[in-house]
Enzyme design. Sequence first.
Site, mmCIF file in Angstrom:
data_model
loop_
_atom_site.group_PDB
_atom_site.id
_atom_site.type_symbol
_atom_site.label_atom_id
_atom_site.label_comp_id
_atom_site.label_asym_id
_atom_site.label_seq_id
_atom_site.Cartn_x
_atom_site.Cartn_y
_atom_site.Cartn_z
ATOM 1 N N GLU A 138 0.829 -1.221 0.000
ATOM 2 C CA GLU A 138 0.000 0.000 0.000
ATOM 3 C C GLU A 138 0.858 1.264 0.000
ATOM 4 O O GLU A 138 0.709 2.147 0.858
ATOM 5 C CB GLU A 138 -0.973 0.000 1.174
ATOM 6 C CG GLU A 138 -2.062 -1.045 1.031
ATOM 7 C CD GLU A 138 -3.179 -0.926 2.053
ATOM 8 O OE1 GLU A 138 -2.996 -0.256 3.075
ATOM 9 O OE2 GLU A 138 -4.256 -1.508 1.817
ATOM 10 N N GLU A 145 -5.724 -8.297 -1.020
ATOM 11 C CA GLU A 145 -6.410 -8.068 0.252
ATOM 12 C C GLU A 145 -7.846 -7.678 -0.027
ATOM 13 O O GLU A 145 -8.099 -6.820 -0.893
ATOM 14 C CB GLU A 145 -5.776 -6.919 1.058
ATOM 15 C CG GLU A 145 -4.491 -7.270 1.742
ATOM 16 C CD GLU A 145 -3.973 -6.139 2.620
ATOM 17 O OE1 GLU A 145 -4.796 -5.401 3.219
ATOM 18 O OE2 GLU A 145 -2.750 -6.003 2.694
HETATM 19 C C1 BGP Z 1 -4.477 -2.786 4.853
HETATM 20 C C2 BGP Z 1 -3.148 -3.327 5.319
HETATM 21 C C3 BGP Z 1 -3.198 -4.549 6.147
HETATM 22 C C4 BGP Z 1 -4.458 -4.728 6.978
HETATM 23 C C5 BGP Z 1 -5.723 -4.212 6.320
HETATM 24 C C6 BGP Z 1 -6.899 -4.092 7.252
HETATM 25 O O1 BGP Z 1 -4.403 -1.409 4.794
HETATM 26 O O2 BGP Z 1 -2.320 -3.623 4.212
HETATM 27 O O3 BGP Z 1 -2.010 -4.669 6.873
HETATM 28 O O4 BGP Z 1 -4.286 -4.408 8.254
HETATM 29 O O5 BGP Z 1 -5.550 -2.994 5.691
HETATM 30 O O6 BGP Z 1 -6.780 -2.931 8.033
HETATM 31 P P1 BGP Z 1 -7.032 -2.939 9.589
HETATM 32 O O7 BGP Z 1 -6.053 -3.924 10.142
HETATM 33 O O8 BGP Z 1 -6.770 -1.562 10.043
HETATM 34 O O9 BGP Z 1 -8.428 -3.378 9.782
#
Ligand code: BGP
Length: 480
Positions: free
Chosen positions: A174, A377
């Site tokens: 990201e 993701e």
């Molecule tokens: C993305 C990241 C992840 C993950 C996901 C969910 O931005 O790449 O590492 O954490 O989001 O976010 P969160 O953990 O804040 O719910």
Amino acid sequence: MFRKDFLWGGAMAAHQVEGAWNIGGKGVSIADVMTAGAHGVPRQITDGVIEGLNYPNHEAVDFYHHYKEDIALLAKMGFKCLRTSIAWTRIFPNGDELEPNEEGLQFYDDLFNECKKYGIEPVITLAHFEMPYHLVKEYGGFRNRKCIAFFVRFARICFERYQDQVKYWMTFNEINNQTDFNSFDEVFRDSGLLFLNGESEWQKERECYQAGHYQLVASAMAVKIGHEINPDFMIGCMIRLSPFYPYSCDPNDMMMALSANHKRDYYTYVHARGKYPAFTKKYIERKSFNLDMTDEDFKILKEGTVDYIGFSYYMSYVTRYNTQCHNHTYDFEQKRDTVKNPYVKASDWGWQIDPAGLRFALGYYYDLFELPMMIVENGLGAIDVVEKDGSIHDDYRINYFRDHIQAMKDAVELDGVDLIGYTTWGPIDLVSAGTGEMKKRYGFIYVDKDNEGKGTLNRYEKKSFSWYKKVIASNGEDLD
Ligand code: BGP
């Protein structure tokens, strides 16, 4: 129909699952100095590790010691691939050493071999919010050109060591999060930038463009070296793809959406086309950022374009023109200019749920870059309830995935997008990156651990476990 070799699986990051933060010679990463927060309560970044504070990533879900059991469960679901990251600080504890830490390298050898035992393809992110803290303290993170060489050394060691075990790679997770430069902790996670001296908004934004440039150069160098080491490598970028819609058909709103998407997407243009788009060049010039960008950098960017586009998709956003703040430049600022979408629902953490946005994102990006795409993701963070008999009925999660998989199927079948894989976020419950909570759960596998760090760490299958198993077995045909 999805392609026959479609990579179904799940995704996680070392710091959110492994724990063992100071075991096996591992150094302190930026994730290790972040305390627990909550929805609306930001995580604190402490000056080093302070005894007595709650740092949820220190133990996480102890994947470091449970990985055999966990991979067996993922194999039971029929996983074709597993996306995770290599913790930079297991390999280079401080980041600026000349020689790697063998114990760290061995851990990932063992992990990848365990995956291969079940025919699970590792998909590896090199930097997933895990910069060595030492590089932040001593060098200022990616505001310093020296970090390019540190990252490239780390990438080279990983490529050489795992060239026969890993084919799919990604450089920076990201990378475009730092567009939202007002959000201090996001910037820290992405490129190790800390703003502690009352920097102006202009200065902060400039630093983000500078750090972004160094990271893009580091990524391109890594791609080039990776291809020299093994020409079969598939090395991608990792972008947060959250498209911006205009609030209305007011042409001013449309211009705001264009400006918002440009601002978030320029990283992908550089990764995929090897050069900055005209709109970004103009923006940097207009803002007088006066960045350190050399001809040699531009040459490297051209030589290190990516093989595929990896991206996360959780939500879409909406932006609206505001007569008080905007003029004909339509300069977009994420915090100020994002408004709620009245047409879609949101999760308990306020993340807008929009499956159609995934089809839109796939089509929009595929048209622009014509590269294979991988959704690395996607998922729903939710509170799960464990019934008296130990079962967990997470139908909301099944519904979320069903709608998103249908949308990606439409993108493939109706729009012709070349989609090569789908890894859901957090197949095993893990520590939230945003809030540091455990109760924001994404998994098909429940981990008995709460926000205070209490629990047995035992793993349990949720209802969604058998549902996803069926989806994979039918190559995405059976979504009931
Ligand atoms: C993305 C990241 C992840 C993950 C996901 C969910 O931005 O790449 O590492 O954490 O989001 O976010 P969160 O953990 O804040 O719910």
